[in-house]
Design an enzyme around this catalytic site. Sequence first.
Site, PDB file in Angstrom:
ATOM      1  N   LYS A  26       7.421  17.809  26.217  1.00  0.00           N
ATOM      2  CA  LYS A  26       7.936  19.177  26.295  1.00  0.00           C
ATOM      3  C   LYS A  26       9.423  19.210  25.904  1.00  0.00           C
ATOM      4  CE  LYS A  26       4.661  20.523  29.959  1.00  0.00           C
ATOM      5  NZ  LYS A  26       4.524  21.189  31.289  1.00  0.00           N
ATOM      6  N   TYR A  49      -1.650  27.781  26.273  1.00  0.00           N
ATOM      7  CA  TYR A  49      -1.780  27.943  27.729  1.00  0.00           C
ATOM      8  C   TYR A  49      -2.635  29.165  28.095  1.00  0.00           C
ATOM      9  CZ  TYR A  49       1.645  24.270  28.920  1.00  0.00           C
ATOM     10  OH  TYR A  49       2.288  23.072  29.116  1.00  0.00           O
ATOM     11  N   PHE A  97       3.703  32.632  36.314  1.00  0.00           N
ATOM     12  CA  PHE A  97       4.676  31.810  35.587  1.00  0.00           C
ATOM     13  C   PHE A  97       4.361  31.675  34.095  1.00  0.00           C
ATOM     14  CE2 PHE A  97       1.495  28.948  37.468  1.00  0.00           C
ATOM     15  CZ  PHE A  97       1.075  28.209  36.360  1.00  0.00           C
ATOM     16  N   ARG A 142      -3.838  11.535  31.953  1.00  0.00           N
ATOM     17  CA  ARG A 142      -3.411  12.345  33.097  1.00  0.00           C
ATOM     18  C   ARG A 142      -2.830  11.454  34.192  1.00  0.00           C
ATOM     19  NH1 ARG A 142      -3.283  18.040  33.072  1.00  0.00           N
ATOM     20  NH2 ARG A 142      -3.926  18.079  35.250  1.00  0.00           N
ATOM     21  N   THR A 188       0.839  17.313  38.513  1.00  0.00           N
ATOM     22  CA  THR A 188       1.525  18.455  37.899  1.00  0.00           C
ATOM     23  C   THR A 188       2.904  18.675  38.527  1.00  0.00           C
ATOM     24  OG1 THR A 188      -0.591  19.493  37.403  1.00  0.00           O
ATOM     25  CG2 THR A 188       1.334  20.928  37.421  1.00  0.00           C
ATOM     26  N   ARG A 220       5.995  11.440  35.092  1.00  0.00           N
ATOM     27  CA  ARG A 220       6.657  12.486  35.883  1.00  0.00           C
ATOM     28  C   ARG A 220       7.289  11.901  37.148  1.00  0.00           C
ATOM     29  NH1 ARG A 220       1.594  16.651  35.127  1.00  0.00           N
ATOM     30  NH2 ARG A 220       2.273  17.681  33.197  1.00  0.00           N
ATOM     31  N   ASN A 265       8.572  19.455  33.996  1.00  0.00           N
ATOM     32  CA  ASN A 265       7.836  18.200  34.233  1.00  0.00           C
ATOM     33  C   ASN A 265       7.566  17.404  32.950  1.00  0.00           C
ATOM     34  OD1 ASN A 265       5.796  19.770  33.220  1.00  0.00           O
ATOM     35  ND2 ASN A 265       4.463  19.649  35.018  1.00  0.00           N
ATOM     36  N   HIS A 318       2.894  17.097  28.746  1.00  0.00           N
ATOM     37  CA  HIS A 318       1.587  17.755  28.887  1.00  0.00           C
ATOM     38  C   HIS A 318       0.491  16.757  28.530  1.00  0.00           C
ATOM     39  CE1 HIS A 318      -1.758  20.582  28.327  1.00  0.00           C
ATOM     40  NE2 HIS A 318      -2.033  19.862  27.254  1.00  0.00           N
ATOM     41  N   GLU A 337      -7.366  21.630  22.174  1.00  0.00           N
ATOM     42  CA  GLU A 337      -5.923  21.498  21.963  1.00  0.00           C
ATOM     43  C   GLU A 337      -5.614  20.759  20.653  1.00  0.00           C
ATOM     44  OE1 GLU A 337      -4.985  21.668  26.760  1.00  0.00           O
ATOM     45  OE2 GLU A 337      -4.611  19.794  25.697  1.00  0.00           O
TER      46      GLU A 337
HETATM   47  P1  IDP Z   1      -0.704  20.432  34.022  1.00  0.00           P
HETATM   48  O1  IDP Z   1       0.432  20.510  33.023  1.00  0.00           O
HETATM   49  O2  IDP Z   1      -0.512  19.287  34.969  1.00  0.00           O
HETATM   50  O3  IDP Z   1      -2.059  20.421  33.370  1.00  0.00           O
HETATM   51  P2  IDP Z   1      -1.209  23.227  34.654  1.00  0.00           P
HETATM   52  O4  IDP Z   1      -1.742  23.724  35.948  1.00  0.00           O
HETATM   53  O5  IDP Z   1      -2.123  23.240  33.466  1.00  0.00           O
HETATM   54  O6  IDP Z   1      -0.628  21.754  34.919  1.00  0.00           O
HETATM   55  O7  IDP Z   1       0.089  24.072  34.328  1.00  0.00           O
HETATM   56  C1  IDP Z   1       0.723  23.969  33.082  1.00  0.00           C
HETATM   57  C2  IDP Z   1       2.209  23.841  33.301  1.00  0.00           C
HETATM   58  O8  IDP Z   1       2.698  25.033  33.881  1.00  0.00           O
HETATM   59  C3  IDP Z   1       2.632  22.734  34.276  1.00  0.00           C
HETATM   60  O9  IDP Z   1       2.753  21.468  33.653  1.00  0.00           O
HETATM   61  C4  IDP Z   1       3.952  23.238  34.789  1.00  0.00           C
HETATM   62  O10 IDP Z   1       5.015  22.909  33.907  1.00  0.00           O
HETATM   63  C5  IDP Z   1       3.767  24.749  34.785  1.00  0.00           C
HETATM   64  N1  IDP Z   1       3.378  25.233  36.114  1.00  0.00           N
HETATM   65  C6  IDP Z   1       2.211  25.025  36.754  1.00  0.00           C
HETATM   66  N2  IDP Z   1       2.181  25.620  37.949  1.00  0.00           N
HETATM   67  C7  IDP Z   1       3.386  26.240  38.080  1.00  0.00           C
HETATM   68  C8  IDP Z   1       3.967  27.034  39.113  1.00  0.00           C
HETATM   69  O11 IDP Z   1       3.385  27.288  40.182  1.00  0.00           O
HETATM   70  N3  IDP Z   1       5.232  27.489  38.869  1.00  0.00           N
HETATM   71  C9  IDP Z   1       5.912  27.214  37.722  1.00  0.00           C
HETATM   72  N4  IDP Z   1       5.398  26.473  36.733  1.00  0.00           N
HETATM   73  C10 IDP Z   1       4.151  25.988  36.906  1.00  0.00           C
HETATM   74 MG    MG Z   2      -3.049  21.850  32.282  1.00  0.00          MG
END
Ligand code: IDP
Ligand code: MG
Length: 160
Positions: A20, A60, A68, A96, A102, A113, A123, A126, A137
């Site tokens: 990212k 996304y 968010f 993963r 996450t 992470r 974080n 991805h 993707e």
């Molecule tokens: P992932 O990246 O681990 O697959 P996802 O749930 O797919 O997690 O969410 C995508 C991205 O959105 C996360 O990596 C994170 O950067 C952001 N994100 C997820 N949940 C939140 C939240 O509650 N607040 C702010 N950002 C979030």
């Molecule tokens: Mg995800």
Amino acid sequence: SRFTTEVMAGNQERTFIMIKPDGVQRGLVGDIIQRFEKRGYKLVAMKFKQFDEAHLKQHYIDLADKPFYPKLCKFMSSGPVVPMVWEGKDVVKMGRAMLGATNPLQSNPGTIRGDFCIDLGRNICHGSDSVDSANKEIALWFDKTELASWSMCTGDNVYE
Ligand code: IDP
Ligand code: MG
């Protein structure tokens, strides 16, 4: 042949991993790539480029109803990213695991992470959450012609 061995061993699974904008800014591109490379996974495709918000909104799309989502897509399009395709045995699940949870505060030390970040919205990487998402993707981020077809010279040293 090696190709036949790989197919038979199920080593052809592919995942989509992306560094990212925050990971790029913090100089972590080399470290993140190196972890996948050292593990034995095969790099199939990679770019270094800034993408527009519409593209990130598509990436996304499953999170479109989350509060968010707009901020996330805006941030993801704020600078260059490093989208990649990695191939190997169980690479979706293992990718993963290598990324960590996450929320970085729940990521174990030793994960990407868990070693390099603190906040959920920063974080740094991805990774596809399933083979199905990986396929979607990969198709969104890469043209078929951008996926390299090659054999790593690992012989029988990575796969038995
Ligand atoms: P992932 O990246 O681990 O697959 P996802 O749930 O797919 O997690 O969410 C995508 C991205 O959105 C996360 O990596 C994170 O950067 C952001 N994100 C997820 N949940 C939140 C939240 O509650 N607040 C702010 N950002 C979030
Ligand atoms: Mg995800």
